[in-house]
Design a protein around this motif. Structure first.
Motif, PDB file in Angstrom:
ATOM      1  N   PRO A  61      15.045   5.968  42.405  1.00 32.88           N
ATOM      2  CA  PRO A  61      16.744   5.966  42.491  1.00 32.88           C
ATOM      3  C   PRO A  61      17.213   6.860  41.199  1.00 32.88           C
ATOM      4  N   SER A  62      16.853   6.910  40.231  1.00 30.67           N
ATOM      5  CA  SER A  62      17.645   7.339  39.356  1.00 30.67           C
ATOM      6  C   SER A  62      16.551   7.661  37.972  1.00 30.67           C
ATOM      7  N   ASP A  63      17.013   8.394  37.000  1.00 31.35           N
ATOM      8  CA  ASP A  63      16.111   8.747  36.100  1.00 31.35           C
ATOM      9  C   ASP A  63      15.720   7.579  35.154  1.00 31.35           C
ATOM     10  N   ARG A  64      16.529   6.455  35.147  1.00 29.02           N
ATOM     11  CA  ARG A  64      16.232   5.302  34.676  1.00 29.02           C
ATOM     12  C   ARG A  64      14.726   4.490  35.050  1.00 29.02           C
ATOM     13  N   PHE A  65      14.281   4.972  36.046  1.00 26.46           N
ATOM     14  CA  PHE A  65      13.216   4.439  36.648  1.00 26.46           C
ATOM     15  C   PHE A  65      11.683   5.346  36.238  1.00 26.46           C
ATOM     16  N   PHE A  66      10.829   4.728  35.741  1.00 24.21           N
ATOM     17  CA  PHE A  66       9.772   5.562  35.335  1.00 24.21           C
ATOM     18  C   PHE A  66       8.654   4.814  35.639  1.00 24.21           C
ATOM     19  N   ALA A  67       7.553   5.331  36.362  1.00 26.40           N
ATOM     20  CA  ALA A  67       6.281   4.789  36.662  1.00 26.40           C
ATOM     21  C   ALA A  67       4.919   5.680  36.038  1.00 26.40           C
ATOM     22  N   GLU A  68       4.061   4.977  35.443  1.00 26.37           N
ATOM     23  CA  GLU A  68       3.016   5.417  35.073  1.00 26.37           C
ATOM     24  C   GLU A  68       1.525   4.465  35.313  1.00 26.37           C
ATOM     25  N   ARG A  69       0.547   5.551  35.616  1.00 23.99           N
ATOM     26  CA  ARG A  69      -1.009   4.940  35.884  1.00 23.99           C
ATOM     27  C   ARG A  69      -1.900   5.612  35.208  1.00 23.99           C
ATOM     28  N   PRO A  70      -1.825   5.628  33.771  1.00 22.95           N
ATOM     29  CA  PRO A  70      -2.486   6.348  32.710  1.00 22.95           C
ATOM     30  C   PRO A  70      -4.125   6.392  32.839  1.00 22.95           C
ATOM     31  N   GLU A  71      -4.502   5.570  33.263  1.00 21.79           N
ATOM     32  CA  GLU A  71      -5.984   5.658  33.637  1.00 21.79           C
ATOM     33  C   GLU A  71      -6.600   5.478  35.040  1.00 21.79           C
ATOM     34  N   GLY A  72      -5.523   5.424  35.854  1.00 22.00           N
ATOM     35  CA  GLY A  72      -6.162   5.530  37.205  1.00 22.00           C
ATOM     36  C   GLY A  72      -6.068   4.107  37.938  1.00 22.00           C
ATOM     37  N   SER A  73      -5.812   3.100  37.262  1.00 20.80           N
ATOM     38  CA  SER A  73      -6.051   1.559  37.346  1.00 20.80           C
ATOM     39  C   SER A  73      -4.588   1.047  37.464  1.00 20.80           C
ATOM     40  N   VAL A  74      -4.243   0.218  36.424  1.00 21.63           N
ATOM     41  CA  VAL A  74      -3.088  -0.523  36.213  1.00 21.63           C
ATOM     42  C   VAL A  74      -2.043   0.473  36.143  1.00 21.63           C
ATOM     43  N   SER A  75      -0.827   0.013  36.666  1.00 21.50           N
ATOM     44  CA  SER A  75       0.328   0.683  36.747  1.00 21.50           C
ATOM     45  C   SER A  75       1.526   0.032  36.183  1.00 21.50           C
ATOM     46  N   THR A  76       2.389   0.716  35.714  1.00 16.81           N
ATOM     47  CA  THR A  76       3.792   0.117  35.253  1.00 16.81           C
ATOM     48  C   THR A  76       4.937   0.628  35.756  1.00 16.81           C
ATOM     49  N   LEU A  77       5.897   0.136  36.083  1.00 16.82           N
ATOM     50  CA  LEU A  77       7.225   0.272  36.545  1.00 16.82           C
ATOM     51  C   LEU A  77       8.175   0.002  35.605  1.00 16.82           C
ATOM     52  N   LYS A  78       8.860   0.960  34.906  1.00 19.26           N
ATOM     53  CA  LYS A  78       9.815   0.742  33.789  1.00 19.26           C
ATOM     54  C   LYS A  78      11.146   1.076  34.358  1.00 19.26           C
ATOM     55  N   ILE A  79      12.247   0.245  33.947  1.00 16.88           N
ATOM     56  CA  ILE A  79      13.323   0.255  34.377  1.00 16.88           C
ATOM     57  C   ILE A  79      14.154   0.142  32.989  1.00 16.88           C
ATOM     58  N   GLN A  80      14.791   1.320  32.629  1.00 12.58           N
ATOM     59  CA  GLN A  80      15.726   1.369  31.578  1.00 12.58           C
ATOM     60  C   GLN A  80      16.923   0.977  31.965  1.00 12.58           C
ATOM     61  N   ARG A  81      17.767   0.419  30.775  1.00 16.83           N
ATOM     62  CA  ARG A  81      19.527   0.174  31.042  1.00 16.83           C
ATOM     63  C   ARG A  81      19.549  -0.275  32.373  1.00 16.83           C
ATOM     64  N   THR A  82      18.987  -1.478  32.891  1.00 15.00           N
ATOM     65  CA  THR A  82      19.026  -2.175  34.071  1.00 15.00           C
ATOM     66  C   THR A  82      20.450  -2.488  34.235  1.00 15.00           C
TER      67      THR A  82
END
Lengths: 114, 114
Positions: A61-82
Motif C-alpha cells: 500500500p505504500s513505501d512504508r511496507f517492505f518485504a524480503e526473502r533473502p535466501e529463498g526460504s523465510v520471509s519478513t514483512l516490515k512496516i515502518q512508522r505504523t
C-alpha cells in the motif's frame, strides 16, 4: 509442524513504531505470498516471491511496507512508522508451483496499531 | 473495483441439507478459481479448485460449478454438516492479474444448524 508458520501471532504497536512479521514457508516451496486481510474483508494481495526474487510488489500500500526473502526460504514483512489503517491480519502463503495452484496459508499475524 | 464478489455475507442451512455459496467475477480473463474455508483465528484452508476448461469439479461432499458466460461460480456442499460452519472465500487468478496473483472475494459466513 510441516505447515506455514507465522510469528508473532499477535502484535500491538503504537502509531509510528516499526514492526516486522516473519513467515516460515513449507520447506521446498518456491512461491511465497503476503496478503493483508482487514476485518470483514477477503485477503488482499501484497507481494509475491519466487525463491528469493520479489517478482510483484504491486499490492504494497505504500513505501512504508517492505518485504524480503533473502535466501529463498523465510520471509519478513516490515512496516515502518505504523498507522492505524495498517491494523489487519497479515497472511503468508506458500506454494510448490510458480503458477496457478493451491496456496497453503499460515495462521496469520494480527497487527493492531493504537 | 471488486473483481470477485460474494454478494451474500451470510447463509444458514439445516444440517443434512445442501449449502450453495455463490461467487461472481468481472474479469473474463480469469481462468483458475479456488474455494477456501476459514475458521476463526486460523488461516484459510484450500477446499477445491476448477480451471476454466471445465464446468464442474467434484470432491466428496464438495462440488464447484463454473458458468463462464455468466462469470459465475458456485460451491455446493451436500450434505451440510455442523463442522462446515466457517467463512468461505472464492478466489480467481489469470489474465493481466497473472497466474499467481489470486483475487479474493469478501467471503460468505456459513452456519450449519444441527
Amino acid at each position: 509442524g510441516a505447515g506455514v508458520s507465522q510469528s508473532p501471532r499477535y502484535k500491538v504497536a503504537k502509531r509510528g513504531q516499526d514492526v516486522a512479521l516473519r513467515c516460515d514457508p513449507i520447506s521446498g516451496h518456491v512461491s511465497l505470498f503476503w496478503y493483508q486481510q482487514a476485518l470483514g474483508q477477503g485477503p488482499e494481495f501484497l507481494t509475491y516471491f519466487q525463491n528469493e526474487a520479489q517478482l510483484d510488489k504491486s499490492g504494497l500500500p505504500s513505501d512504508r511496507f517492505f518485504a524480503e526473502r533473502p535466501e529463498g526460504s523465510v520471509s519478513t514483512l516490515k512496516i515502518q512508522r505504523t498507522q492505524q489503517e495498517d491494523s489487519a491480519v497479515y497472511l503468508c502463503a506458500s506454494s510448490p508451483l510458480i503458477s496457478a495452484g493451491e496456496l497453503f496459508f499460515g495462521e496469520g499475524s494480527r497487527l493492531t496499531v493504537l | 473495483d471488486q473483481q470477485v464478489k460474494q454478494n451474500s455475507p451470510s447463509l444458514s442451512v439445516q444440517e443434512g441439507r445442501i449449502s450453495i455459496l455463490n461467487c461472481d467475477y468481472t474479469n473474463s480473463m480469469f481462468d483458475y478459481f479456488l474455494w477456501y474455508k476459514k475458521y476463526p483465528a486460523e488461516g484459510p484452508t484450500f477446499l477445491i479448485s476448477i480451471s476454466s476448461i471445465k464446468d464442474k469439479n467434484e470432491d466428496g461432499r464438495f462440488t464447484v460449478f463454473l458458468n463462464k458466460s455468466a462469470k459465475h461460480l458456485s460451491l455446493h456442499i451436500v450434505p451440510s454438516q455442523p463442522g462446515d460452519s466457517a467463512v468461505y472465500f472464492c478466489a480467481a487468478s489469470g489474465g493481466t492479474s497473472g497466474t499467481y496473483k489470486y483475487i479474493f472475494g469478501t467471503g460468505t459466513r456459513l452456519k450449519v444448524l444441527a
